[in-house]
Design a protein around this motif. Structure first.
Motif, PDB file in Angstrom:
ATOM      1  N   VAL A  70     -11.560 -16.884 -19.774  1.00 22.20           N
ATOM      2  CA  VAL A  70     -11.216 -18.014 -18.718  1.00 22.20           C
ATOM      3  C   VAL A  70     -12.468 -18.678 -18.400  1.00 22.20           C
ATOM      4  CG1 VAL A  70     -10.678 -18.393 -16.174  1.00 22.20           C
ATOM      5  CG2 VAL A  70      -8.895 -16.849 -17.708  1.00 22.20           C
ATOM      6  N   ARG A  71     -13.443 -17.994 -18.310  1.00 17.14           N
ATOM      7  CA  ARG A  71     -14.845 -18.440 -17.990  1.00 17.14           C
ATOM      8  C   ARG A  71     -15.231 -19.595 -19.244  1.00 17.14           C
ATOM      9  NH1 ARG A  71     -18.468 -16.563 -14.299  1.00 17.14           N
ATOM     10  NH2 ARG A  71     -17.974 -14.306 -13.341  1.00 17.14           N
ATOM     11  N   SER A  72     -15.069 -19.107 -20.254  1.00 12.94           N
ATOM     12  CA  SER A  72     -15.335 -19.903 -21.544  1.00 12.94           C
ATOM     13  C   SER A  72     -14.538 -21.120 -21.465  1.00 12.94           C
ATOM     14  CB  SER A  72     -15.176 -19.183 -22.797  1.00 12.94           C
ATOM     15  OG  SER A  72     -15.462 -19.698 -23.862  1.00 12.94           O
ATOM     16  N   THR A  73     -13.288 -21.125 -21.450  1.00  7.38           N
ATOM     17  CA  THR A  73     -12.314 -22.144 -21.579  1.00  7.38           C
ATOM     18  C   THR A  73     -12.554 -23.269 -20.701  1.00  7.38           C
ATOM     19  OG1 THR A  73     -10.508 -20.422 -22.317  1.00  7.38           O
ATOM     20  CG2 THR A  73      -9.932 -22.829 -21.806  1.00  7.38           C
ATOM     21  N   LEU A  74     -12.782 -22.728 -19.254  1.00  6.58           N
ATOM     22  CA  LEU A  74     -12.918 -23.335 -18.184  1.00  6.58           C
ATOM     23  C   LEU A  74     -14.416 -24.028 -18.136  1.00  6.58           C
ATOM     24  CD1 LEU A  74     -10.740 -21.991 -15.439  1.00  6.58           C
ATOM     25  CD2 LEU A  74     -10.300 -23.897 -17.207  1.00  6.58           C
ATOM     26  N   GLU A  75     -15.135 -23.738 -19.056  1.00  6.30           N
ATOM     27  CA  GLU A  75     -16.631 -23.903 -18.985  1.00  6.30           C
ATOM     28  C   GLU A  75     -17.278 -23.352 -17.741  1.00  6.30           C
ATOM     29  OE1 GLU A  75     -17.089 -27.920 -20.391  1.00  6.30           O
ATOM     30  OE2 GLU A  75     -15.624 -27.790 -22.002  1.00  6.30           O
ATOM     31  N   LEU A  76     -17.398 -22.363 -17.339  1.00  5.67           N
ATOM     32  CA  LEU A  76     -17.725 -22.066 -16.015  1.00  5.67           C
ATOM     33  C   LEU A  76     -19.053 -21.187 -16.371  1.00  5.67           C
ATOM     34  CD1 LEU A  76     -14.706 -20.636 -14.300  1.00  5.67           C
ATOM     35  CD2 LEU A  76     -15.991 -22.926 -13.843  1.00  5.67           C
ATOM     36  N   PRO A  77     -20.203 -20.981 -15.511  1.00  7.47           N
ATOM     37  CA  PRO A  77     -21.316 -20.468 -15.845  1.00  7.47           C
ATOM     38  C   PRO A  77     -21.073 -19.099 -15.604  1.00  7.47           C
ATOM     39  CG  PRO A  77     -21.325 -21.488 -13.573  1.00  7.47           C
ATOM     40  CD  PRO A  77     -20.110 -21.990 -14.257  1.00  7.47           C
ATOM     41  N   ILE A  78     -21.827 -18.064 -16.602  1.00 10.76           N
ATOM     42  CA  ILE A  78     -21.488 -16.524 -16.330  1.00 10.76           C
ATOM     43  C   ILE A  78     -22.821 -16.058 -15.741  1.00 10.76           C
ATOM     44  CG2 ILE A  78     -20.970 -14.263 -17.545  1.00 10.76           C
ATOM     45  CD1 ILE A  78     -19.182 -15.885 -19.367  1.00 10.76           C
ATOM     46  N   ALA A  79     -23.040 -15.378 -14.715  1.00 13.98           N
ATOM     47  CA  ALA A  79     -24.108 -14.743 -14.025  1.00 13.98           C
ATOM     48  C   ALA A  79     -24.280 -13.300 -14.645  1.00 13.98           C
ATOM     49  CB  ALA A  79     -24.070 -14.768 -12.574  1.00 13.98           C
ATOM     50  N   LYS A  80     -25.468 -13.199 -15.316  1.00 12.64           N
ATOM     51  CA  LYS A  80     -25.774 -11.779 -15.717  1.00 12.64           C
ATOM     52  C   LYS A  80     -25.887 -10.612 -14.716  1.00 12.64           C
ATOM     53  CE  LYS A  80     -28.497 -13.239 -19.738  1.00 12.64           C
ATOM     54  NZ  LYS A  80     -29.797 -13.217 -20.565  1.00 12.64           N
ATOM     55  N   SER A  81     -25.224  -9.733 -15.081  1.00  8.78           N
ATOM     56  CA  SER A  81     -25.181  -8.591 -14.025  1.00  8.78           C
ATOM     57  C   SER A  81     -24.858  -7.146 -14.996  1.00  8.78           C
ATOM     58  CB  SER A  81     -23.888  -8.672 -13.091  1.00  8.78           C
ATOM     59  OG  SER A  81     -22.592  -8.701 -13.810  1.00  8.78           O
ATOM     60  N   ASN A  82     -25.316  -6.020 -14.234  1.00 10.05           N
ATOM     61  CA  ASN A  82     -25.007  -4.656 -14.783  1.00 10.05           C
ATOM     62  C   ASN A  82     -23.606  -4.574 -14.655  1.00 10.05           C
ATOM     63  OD1 ASN A  82     -27.593  -4.220 -15.303  1.00 10.05           O
ATOM     64  ND2 ASN A  82     -28.108  -3.503 -13.151  1.00 10.05           N
ATOM     65  N   ILE A  83     -22.959  -4.202 -15.748  1.00 10.44           N
ATOM     66  CA  ILE A  83     -21.558  -3.946 -15.771  1.00 10.44           C
ATOM     67  C   ILE A  83     -21.438  -2.396 -16.604  1.00 10.44           C
ATOM     68  CG2 ILE A  83     -20.908  -6.371 -15.742  1.00 10.44           C
ATOM     69  CD1 ILE A  83     -20.326  -6.168 -18.821  1.00 10.44           C
ATOM     70  N   LEU A  84     -20.108  -1.888 -16.766  1.00  7.70           N
ATOM     71  CA  LEU A  84     -19.765  -0.875 -17.354  1.00  7.70           C
ATOM     72  C   LEU A  84     -18.930  -1.282 -18.620  1.00  7.70           C
ATOM     73  CD1 LEU A  84     -18.648   1.261 -14.505  1.00  7.70           C
ATOM     74  CD2 LEU A  84     -20.850   1.630 -15.924  1.00  7.70           C
ATOM     75  N   LYS A  85     -19.275  -0.837 -19.707  1.00  6.78           N
ATOM     76  CA  LYS A  85     -18.515  -1.025 -21.051  1.00  6.78           C
ATOM     77  C   LYS A  85     -17.731   0.318 -21.196  1.00  6.78           C
ATOM     78  CE  LYS A  85     -19.056  -2.958 -25.597  1.00  6.78           C
ATOM     79  NZ  LYS A  85     -19.962  -3.579 -26.504  1.00  6.78           N
ATOM     80  N   SER A 104     -12.042 -38.639 -10.498  1.00  6.15           N
ATOM     81  CA  SER A 104     -12.462 -38.851 -11.560  1.00  6.15           C
ATOM     82  C   SER A 104     -12.411 -37.924 -12.761  1.00  6.15           C
ATOM     83  CB  SER A 104     -14.117 -39.100 -11.596  1.00  6.15           C
ATOM     84  OG  SER A 104     -14.611 -39.469 -12.549  1.00  6.15           O
ATOM     85  N   LYS A 105     -11.876 -38.221 -13.991  1.00  9.00           N
ATOM     86  CA  LYS A 105     -11.804 -37.417 -14.927  1.00  9.00           C
ATOM     87  C   LYS A 105     -13.228 -36.658 -15.467  1.00  9.00           C
ATOM     88  CE  LYS A 105      -7.738 -39.812 -16.576  1.00  9.00           C
ATOM     89  NZ  LYS A 105      -7.212 -40.442 -17.663  1.00  9.00           N
ATOM     90  N   LYS A 106     -14.228 -37.534 -15.065  1.00  8.58           N
ATOM     91  CA  LYS A 106     -15.615 -36.941 -15.824  1.00  8.58           C
ATOM     92  C   LYS A 106     -16.209 -35.718 -14.841  1.00  8.58           C
ATOM     93  CE  LYS A 106     -16.660 -41.551 -17.196  1.00  8.58           C
ATOM     94  NZ  LYS A 106     -16.885 -41.263 -18.789  1.00  8.58           N
ATOM     95  N   TYR A 107     -15.622 -35.543 -13.766  1.00 10.49           N
ATOM     96  CA  TYR A 107     -16.187 -34.418 -12.936  1.00 10.49           C
ATOM     97  C   TYR A 107     -15.682 -33.197 -13.540  1.00 10.49           C
ATOM     98  CZ  TYR A 107     -17.215 -37.489  -8.747  1.00 10.49           C
ATOM     99  OH  TYR A 107     -17.600 -38.552  -8.034  1.00 10.49           O
ATOM    100  N   ASP A 108     -16.878 -32.266 -13.669  1.00 13.90           N
ATOM    101  CA  ASP A 108     -16.152 -30.904 -13.821  1.00 13.90           C
ATOM    102  C   ASP A 108     -15.424 -30.304 -12.880  1.00 13.90           C
ATOM    103  OD1 ASP A 108     -18.112 -29.748 -12.121  1.00 13.90           O
ATOM    104  OD2 ASP A 108     -19.797 -29.494 -13.628  1.00 13.90           O
ATOM    105  N   LEU A 109     -15.029 -28.993 -13.333  1.00 10.29           N
ATOM    106  CA  LEU A 109     -14.105 -28.206 -12.421  1.00 10.29           C
ATOM    107  C   LEU A 109     -14.804 -27.868 -11.124  1.00 10.29           C
ATOM    108  CD1 LEU A 109     -11.513 -26.837 -11.700  1.00 10.29           C
ATOM    109  CD2 LEU A 109     -12.363 -24.957 -13.022  1.00 10.29           C
ATOM    110  N   LEU A 110     -16.052 -27.284 -11.029  1.00  8.20           N
ATOM    111  CA  LEU A 110     -16.625 -26.729 -10.049  1.00  8.20           C
ATOM    112  C   LEU A 110     -17.094 -27.950  -8.936  1.00  8.20           C
ATOM    113  CD1 LEU A 110     -19.010 -24.103 -11.528  1.00  8.20           C
ATOM    114  CD2 LEU A 110     -16.865 -23.809 -10.341  1.00  8.20           C
ATOM    115  N   GLN A 111     -17.365 -29.280  -9.597  1.00  9.78           N
ATOM    116  CA  GLN A 111     -17.516 -30.498  -8.693  1.00  9.78           C
ATOM    117  C   GLN A 111     -16.283 -30.689  -7.942  1.00  9.78           C
ATOM    118  OE1 GLN A 111     -20.689 -31.881  -8.144  1.00  9.78           O
ATOM    119  NE2 GLN A 111     -19.537 -32.590  -6.520  1.00  9.78           N
ATOM    120  N   GLN A 112     -15.236 -30.760  -8.844  1.00  6.43           N
ATOM    121  CA  GLN A 112     -14.086 -31.106  -8.311  1.00  6.43           C
ATOM    122  C   GLN A 112     -13.564 -30.054  -6.984  1.00  6.43           C
ATOM    123  OE1 GLN A 112     -10.530 -32.420 -10.641  1.00  6.43           O
ATOM    124  NE2 GLN A 112     -11.928 -32.535 -12.364  1.00  6.43           N
ATOM    125  N   ILE A 113     -13.847 -28.981  -7.243  1.00  7.78           N
ATOM    126  CA  ILE A 113     -13.512 -28.079  -6.302  1.00  7.78           C
ATOM    127  C   ILE A 113     -14.377 -28.158  -4.823  1.00  7.78           C
ATOM    128  CG2 ILE A 113     -13.539 -25.314  -5.795  1.00  7.78           C
ATOM    129  CD1 ILE A 113     -12.688 -24.802  -8.544  1.00  7.78           C
TER     130      ILE A 113
END
Length: 562
Positions: free
Chosen positions: A283-298, A367-376
């Motif tokens: 979802v992040r990738s498709t919507l071109e959203l930033p991904i903050a680095k963090s410690n996660i469990l894998k 405006s269609k040129k706005y990205d998702l986060l700017q529109q929100i």
């Protein structure tokens, strides 16, 4: 009993939940000893009157208006000091109680009734601790001194304006997640407590009711770890299936805007959690959203990473490893504020083109040129939102002082639904401003809106009309969405007969309510104009908002109804 309620703030109503034995479960105001006394009095009153008169629904006195709701072994009461017109406050108080009971089932399922039948003195207060903030939040939001539009209209508050292309992209992203990720029932994007988009099955019986969606968003948004970590918790959606739990994966995709993702499954396993984590990354990738680095469990594979896990792993267990992971969206690296370094040059050129281009229809044509986060960010900006609402009111004239608008968006069902039609209701309203600034005037506005809502649906706004509606012993037929537990919600969610209109006048204002195909409108006008002029302006406003519905609401982006 009246002497007790004189002790709390006159501006707020009190709500109390108790077991059949008179044991308190939840209360909004009051000391423990006082609540114990009230619970004992209420249950004694019920016992003495129920044999001859049936269950109590409403009590009125010169100083109090009390609404009762009895569900099995649980009794709920709402008490208001607003007794200027008791018929007006009853609907909203009943809605508050239904949502309170819904949160109890949301946390404990219907099994709580079995537990209380077997042990009437069992204390379930500790089990409800995780829901207490949501209970208080629901009561605060649904109160007359607040902004109870989503409750009164039976609609969902939606993020807007958002361009249709962006809204469609978010829906298709969620739709693909539901299709491609095994055992995914629902996928929801929301911002704070406003809905952005969601995907769900096309079978009517498997679709979310508005009240369940409100409870889910409210509860998830109140979780303290939402903005800092991934969540995994069980919930029961009362009108979807009140007997069992679903499992919710929640993650905040952007802390600045509070854009969050919820994925729901019937499967409770570490494998499903991992699938949802991967889906959230998509979802992040498709919507071109930033991904903050963090410690996660894998989750580690047993054969290759067994020794790296740092924990004992047997044949029935899963091993975990803490890693530092962060992925960038497809268009270059990005920071948490949403500015991608690889796209800044392009954005700079776009801004030059946009400087000379004004937004159409006072901001509704995004405006269609706005990205998702700017529109929100623009859509949730209070100043921009209020300015947009003022512009809408100014465009139609008639000196509109306030309005509430509900859109009923049709959802097409599959053949298995036998051609049934369902609607998804959404609402829009500006804040109450001058002259409705004090608590008393706000209460007056919402109480009259309640009266008009009842007139559109029942033809009258009397206590007798409400009692008749709420006491109907409908055959649920296995459908918990139509049981008497939710009769106030079912009432406000229902669509009135087409082309209804009603109004209320006094010395200073005209309160107008009208509905047509796919909409419902409530508005306030000064008494200096005629009712005919107010009706004309109301119709113009409804047409204007319907013309902007693709930007303001979720319309054809529901269940693939393009």
């Amino acid at each position: 009993m009246p002497s007790f309620f004189k002790k709390y703030d006159d501006s707020k109503c009190n709500s109390i939940v108790m077991s059949e034995s008179g044991k308190p479960i939840f209360w909004r105001f009051g000391q423990d000893e006082e609540i114990l006394t009230i619970c004992g009095v209420v249950q004694a009153l019920r016992t003495n009157l129920s044999d001859d008169m049936g269950e109590i629904q409403f009590l009125k006195s010169t100083s109090l208006s009390i609404v009762f709701m009895v569900e099995g072994c649980i009794t709920l009461i709402a008490v208001s000091k607003d007794v200027r017109d008791n018929e007006r406050v009853g609907l909203l108080l009943k809605l508050q109680l239904e949502f309170l009971y819904g949160l109890i089932i949301f946390t404990l399922t219907e099994q709580v009734q079995t537990v209380l039948r077997q042990n009437p003195n069992y204390n379930i207060m500790e089990a409800l601790e995780s829901s207490e903030s949501s209970m208080n939040g629901i009561l605060d939001q649904a109160a007359c001194e607040s902004n109870p539009v989503p409750f009164l209209t039976g609609g969902i508050d939606v993020v807007g304006p958002i361009s249709y292309e962006t809204r469609k992209k978010t829906y298709l992203t969620l739709h693909n997640i539901c299709q491609d990720t095994p055992d995914t029932v629902f996928a929801i994007l929301f911002v704070g407590e406003k809905l952005l988009s969601f995907a769900q099955p096309s079978y009517i019986s498997q679709q979310l009711q508005s009240s369940d969606l409100k409870l889910l968003i409210k509860f998830t948004n109140n979780q303290p770890g939402l903005t800092t970590s991934e969540l995994w918790f069980p919930v029961c959606l009362p009108r979807f299936n009140s007997t069992g739990f679903l499992n919710v994966y929640g993650i905040c995709l952007n802390e600045r805007t509070k854009l969050s993702l919820v994925l729901i499954s019937q499967v409770n396993s570490t494998v499903q959690f991992q699938l949802f984590r991967e889906a959230a990354t998509n979802v992040r990738s498709t919507l071109e959203l930033p991904i903050a680095k963090s410690n996660i469990l894998k989750i580690l594979e047993k054969d290759s990473d067994h020794e790296q896990a740092g924990s004992v792993m047997n044949n029935d267990d899963v091993s975990w490893k803490r890693i530092n992971e962060g992925n960038s969206p497809s268009k270059g690296p990005a920071t948490e504020n949403g500015d991608g370094a690889g796209s800044r040059g392009k954005e700079k050129g776009e801004r030059k083109q946009e400087n000379g281009k004004k937004k159409l229809d006072h901001g509704a044509e995004v405006s269609k040129k706005y990205d998702l986060l700017q529109q929100i960010s623009d859509a949730i900006n209070p100043d921009k939102t209020e300015s947009l609402m003022r512009d809408y009111m100014a465009l139609v004239g008639g000196e509109i002082m306030h309005f509430v608008f509900r859109l009923d968006s049709k959802r097409r069902a599959t053949r298995s639904s036998h051609g049934e039609t369902s609607y998804f209701s959404q609402c829009l309203s500006p804040s109450l401003n001058f002259p409705f600034v004090d608590i008393e005037s706000k209460r007056r506005v919402w109480s009259i809106y309640q009266k008009l809502c009842l007139r559109l649906r029942l033809g009258a706004a009397t206590t007798e009309a409400m009692k008749e509606e709420f006491s109907r012993d409908d055959d649920c037929g296995g459908d918990s969405t139509k049981c008497n537990t939710w009769n106030a919600n079912v009432l406000v969610e229902s669509t009135p007969d087409l082309n209804g209109i009603t109004y209320e006048t006094d010395e200073t204002e005209i309160f107008l309510a009208m509905n047509g195909r796919g909409f419902e409108l409530y508005a306030i006008f000064p008494a200096t104009i005629s009712v005919k002029a107010a009706t004309s302006s109301g119709a113009k406003l409804a047409r204007l908002l319907l013309s902007q519905s693709k930007q303001l609401f979720l319309t054809s982006s529901l269940n693939g109804n393009d």
